[in-house]
Design a protein around this motif. Sequence first.
Motif, PDB file in Angstrom:
ATOM      1  N   GLU A 203       0.833  -1.203   0.000  1.00 32.77           N
ATOM      2  CA  GLU A 203       0.000   0.000   0.000  1.00 32.77           C
ATOM      3  C   GLU A 203       0.873   1.259   0.000  1.00 32.77           C
ATOM      4  OE1 GLU A 203      -0.457  -2.632   1.884  1.00 32.77           O
ATOM      5  OE2 GLU A 203      -2.478  -3.350   1.389  1.00 32.77           O
ATOM      6  N   ARG A 204       1.925   1.223   0.805  1.00 31.50           N
ATOM      7  CA  ARG A 204       2.779   2.415   0.863  1.00 31.50           C
ATOM      8  C   ARG A 204       3.447   2.685  -0.489  1.00 31.50           C
ATOM      9  NH1 ARG A 204       4.227   0.291   5.836  1.00 31.50           N
ATOM     10  NH2 ARG A 204       6.317  -0.276   5.136  1.00 31.50           N
ATOM     11  N   GLY A 205       3.833   1.596  -1.160  1.00 31.79           N
ATOM     12  CA  GLY A 205       4.411   1.764  -2.499  1.00 31.79           C
ATOM     13  C   GLY A 205       3.420   2.443  -3.433  1.00 31.79           C
ATOM     14  N   ILE A 206       2.153   2.034  -3.345  1.00 28.67           N
ATOM     15  CA  ILE A 206       1.132   2.645  -4.209  1.00 28.67           C
ATOM     16  C   ILE A 206       0.954   4.119  -3.859  1.00 28.67           C
ATOM     17  CG2 ILE A 206      -1.316   2.596  -4.836  1.00 28.67           C
ATOM     18  CD1 ILE A 206      -1.222  -0.466  -4.409  1.00 28.67           C
ATOM     19  N   VAL A 207       0.921   4.426  -2.558  1.00 31.01           N
ATOM     20  CA  VAL A 207       0.754   5.816  -2.115  1.00 31.01           C
ATOM     21  C   VAL A 207       1.908   6.675  -2.657  1.00 31.01           C
ATOM     22  CG1 VAL A 207       0.760   7.370  -0.114  1.00 31.01           C
ATOM     23  CG2 VAL A 207      -0.574   5.231  -0.046  1.00 31.01           C
ATOM     24  N   LEU A 208       3.139   6.162  -2.517  1.00 31.92           N
ATOM     25  CA  LEU A 208       4.326   6.892  -2.960  1.00 31.92           C
ATOM     26  C   LEU A 208       4.262   7.188  -4.448  1.00 31.92           C
ATOM     27  CD1 LEU A 208       7.083   7.796  -1.839  1.00 31.92           C
ATOM     28  CD2 LEU A 208       8.012   5.596  -2.545  1.00 31.92           C
ATOM     29  N   ARG A 209       3.971   6.166  -5.212  1.00 32.89           N
ATOM     30  CA  ARG A 209       3.947   6.361  -6.665  1.00 32.89           C
ATOM     31  C   ARG A 209       2.800   7.268  -7.082  1.00 32.89           C
ATOM     32  NH1 ARG A 209       5.552   1.042  -6.207  1.00 32.89           N
ATOM     33  NH2 ARG A 209       3.456   0.235  -6.528  1.00 32.89           N
ATOM     34  N   ALA A 210       1.697   7.173  -6.338  1.00 34.21           N
ATOM     35  CA  ALA A 210       0.544   8.029  -6.659  1.00 34.21           C
ATOM     36  C   ALA A 210       0.916   9.504  -6.466  1.00 34.21           C
ATOM     37  CB  ALA A 210      -0.650   7.653  -5.774  1.00 34.21           C
ATOM     38  N   ILE A 211       1.536   9.830  -5.319  1.00 34.76           N
ATOM     39  CA  ILE A 211       1.903  11.225  -5.053  1.00 34.76           C
ATOM     40  C   ILE A 211       2.905  11.710  -6.096  1.00 34.76           C
ATOM     41  CG2 ILE A 211       2.908  12.829  -3.381  1.00 34.76           C
ATOM     42  CD1 ILE A 211       2.014  10.981  -1.152  1.00 34.76           C
ATOM     43  N   ASP A 212       3.824  10.819  -6.464  1.00 36.61           N
ATOM     44  CA  ASP A 212       4.860  11.197  -7.423  1.00 36.61           C
ATOM     45  C   ASP A 212       4.259  11.563  -8.780  1.00 36.61           C
ATOM     46  OD1 ASP A 212       7.653  11.599  -7.808  1.00 36.61           O
ATOM     47  OD2 ASP A 212       7.734   9.786  -9.028  1.00 36.61           O
ATOM     48  N   LYS A 213       3.010  11.108  -9.023  1.00 33.06           N
ATOM     49  CA  LYS A 213       2.383  11.389 -10.324  1.00 33.06           C
ATOM     50  C   LYS A 213       1.466  12.601 -10.275  1.00 33.06           C
ATOM     51  CE  LYS A 213       2.573   6.594 -11.885  1.00 33.06           C
ATOM     52  NZ  LYS A 213       1.891   5.309 -11.629  1.00 33.06           N
TER      53      LYS A 213
END
Lengths: 500, 500
Positions: A203-213
């Motif tokens: 989940e944290r990986g998804i959150v990180l990549r989401a913010i980065d986009k």
Amino acid sequence: MAKPKKQPRPKAQTPKGFRDYFGAEVTRRRAMLETIAKVYHRYGFDALETSAVETVETLGKFLPDVDRPNEGVFAWQEDDAGNAADWLALRYDLTAPLARVAAQYRQDLPSPYRRYAMGPVWRNEKPGPGRFRQFYQCDADTVGAPSVAADAEICAMLCDTLEAVGIARGDYMVKINNRKVLNGVMEMAGVLDPSDPSRFETERGIVLRAIDKLDRLGVAGVRALLGEGRRDESGDVTRGAGLDEARIDIVIGFVEARRGDAAETTARLRELVGSSEAGRAGIDELETIAGLLRAQGYGPERAEIDPAVVRGLGYYTGPVFEAELTFEITGEDGQARNFGSVAGGGRYDDLVKRFTGQEVPATGVSIGVDRLLAALSARGEDVAPEAGPVVITVMDRDRMADYQAMASELRAAGIRAEVYLGNPKNFGNQLKYADRRAAPIAVIEGAEEQARGIVQIKDLALGAKIAQNASVEEWKAQPAQFECPRGEMVAQIAGRLGLE
Amino acid sequence: MAKPKKQPRPKAQTPKGFRDYFGAEVTRRRAMLETIAKVYHRYGFDALETSAVETVETLGKFLPDVDRPNEGVFAWQEDDAGNAADWLALRYDLTAPLARVAAQYRQDLPSPYRRYAMGPVWRNEKPGPGRFRQFYQCDADTVGAPSVAADAEICAMLCDTLEAVGIARGDYMVKINNRKVLNGVMEMAGVLDPSDPSRFETERGIVLRAIDKLDRLGVAGVRALLGEGRRDESGDVTRGAGLDEARIDIVIGFVEARRGDAAETTARLRELVGSSEAGRAGIDELETIAGLLRAQGYGPERAEIDPAVVRGLGYYTGPVFEAELTFEITGEDGQARNFGSVAGGGRYDDLVKRFTGQEVPATGVSIGVDRLLAALSARGEDVAPEAGPVVITVMDRDRMADYQAMASELRAAGIRAEVYLGNPKNFGNQLKYADRRAAPIAVIEGAEEQARGIVQIKDLALGAKIAQNASVEEWKAQPAQFECPRGEMVAQIAGRLGLE
């Protein structure tokens, strides 16, 4: 030996996603790398050049479940006569090789170790317009310095570097954030449990990549990725982190936490991370970095705290930063848009530990040199194309030695010069060639000139100018073709080129 | 997602046959490349940078050893979701990519096209002492010039380049030969039939490689390879060309044809090639090249005809040349020996034709930059190690901003400077660090100094000198540690560093 079979002609083309660079494209990049290296060096960073090839293990790109390397790298297996052989790969950044070097030579390197590196890196990714599978990076990193003073130094150096390569103050912003603050927010959003750090990793990986986009998808797109997922224009669905609305609000609150100044922004962040220890430590670090930068004159017009910057890479452990160009350029679609990020970095305290088992703090920045060059080009700040050489034409092919001697004399005076080496039969072709070479001057010496001890000098640069817009007076005052004694050739040409 | 299995720690090491370059090793090479590029540029050559990766097709024919195609390069197959996919490989020289570029852009490039290129190349070969699988080349080639004036120009430029990087005249020799002459000799020795050029290809390959090994094997070794074959120290047998004694004599006669001057050498060659048309044409070309060089001042003290030089590569079609360093160095075994070849090249009129079907004449040279650097090192002509930065020590960790400001001021004055970023607790460690960094000066400002508005300047370079051999007077006249007002710090340090 059997005769080799006749093979069809190979196609003359670069592999997909690779390209060639010609003339000024090469020399401009080389000059930019030189300029960046000079700034890095003045800050005490030493040069390091590792080879393009590393073991896949070193790059951390080996996929144990399928016994083959990650698809993002160009990899191959060593040929070792049937023995178990290493997988090798092209480096995909300059950080992984540095971590390997820091571990391999840890007895011999000074600590802290400041190093810079520059060169191409390779990504086995789908190429796109302006997106190549080989590109240049120019990195500076400090290994062995736990203090965020090292991060502040890197940010200051990044400002100096951008200004040194020609980005004016006000045309860029170094944005600084801290992964610890993000972790605090993750705690508050229920996707990080300090007592069991490996829970919710996906989940944290998804959150990180989401913010980065955020830049690309906007807040609505990021919200979708934080929740149930997102369907893009092509219909492909990207899985979401599955947060409920309240938790999504917490994360979005973080992304939008930037306020008018650093003090207000950190105050807002303190509200968001609540009681999280990691979060509060991260905010303290941000305040220290901002204070150090301010004290050295790097104020909010050059460096600011921006919680929207998270950097996509998983390995950062503390401060992260990004240099964004703030001026607008005209995109390929004719629309004005911000140029965006040209450099990024942060603290990665665990990369060397992979090799040694011991924690080694490290922080650094990577400048995307090709993007930076593209930015300067997009602003029309290309330097003028390289001046071509003086071309010595060939009127008598038996007198090549004389023509070569002319070129030698010019070169000895520091003037770029060459003899025409194609078929000299058609003189028009020689002048066309000189034109294609952007030659400023052509020299002509046929039998008649030789007998009279003179040469004809054709000022092609002036000729082109006259052809465009000269008055008769100008044309008479400085003719584009004239003769001079052979012995004065070098001086006359130097004069025309403004090299006296 | 399943948790990844715990992996063992990766070994921190370069892959076999690769190495890292630190500090001055990197900057010295960069400076040498820059110097060479400057000479090439002044001769009218334009920069070209191709990517490290090419299709294997593009590289295909040019593998150095025709008996082992493909194994000499690092290659892998593109991953294309089950479709037939290209094989890609790292370039193993800069010539094959140039041939591809000359074909791909033939409509757009000037003709003749003079280009230079520099960068690493990769060989998938067994590494040995001083023999790496990645090394630098710096090439210049002229494509589209049929006249041997192009070859002469390259030889002259090679002389200029060697002198520009610091090899004195008299310490090198550019040796020139011609494959056409060798072909004439092959006719005489019965291993070339002009009416059926593909006959005896294998034998000719063996002859070529045998002559190329003359330096290493001596005449007896070459004779063995021309005849029945040769068993080396390890017991391995290399197959020979199977010539009888009379024919071996003809080939060896060629290798030993060098005489006191060019005229005598070419006269001797005319005897050897007898009626062979190719052989006579080759000798004419050698005479033209030597004449052009002489006329420009490149006499026998710099360039000479030497029939013992053949170059190992199969693709040369005319003149071949090699730059040899003539001074002795002490080898790893303590024995004096000639350093040998640092550059080589020649004419290859068929490489571009592979792609286009049309003949495109080409000639060029490749300088082995790493070997050239090694030669200068072996002579003890290393530049002094890079000067380290001024190190600002940290006496009070709460005053990092003040220390960083000192470093900024020094840098603004063009002085390399850094703040100590390790744990400041143990001051001795800070001075040890400064020592390891070869810092010329350390700056100290504790609470007492701050209160008095001064800094302590420790001249470490001078301190080291004094420790070695100073008289009391010298020591008193210029103490290695002194204090000065904070406001005079930069001026004082600039003075000590001789930068006023």
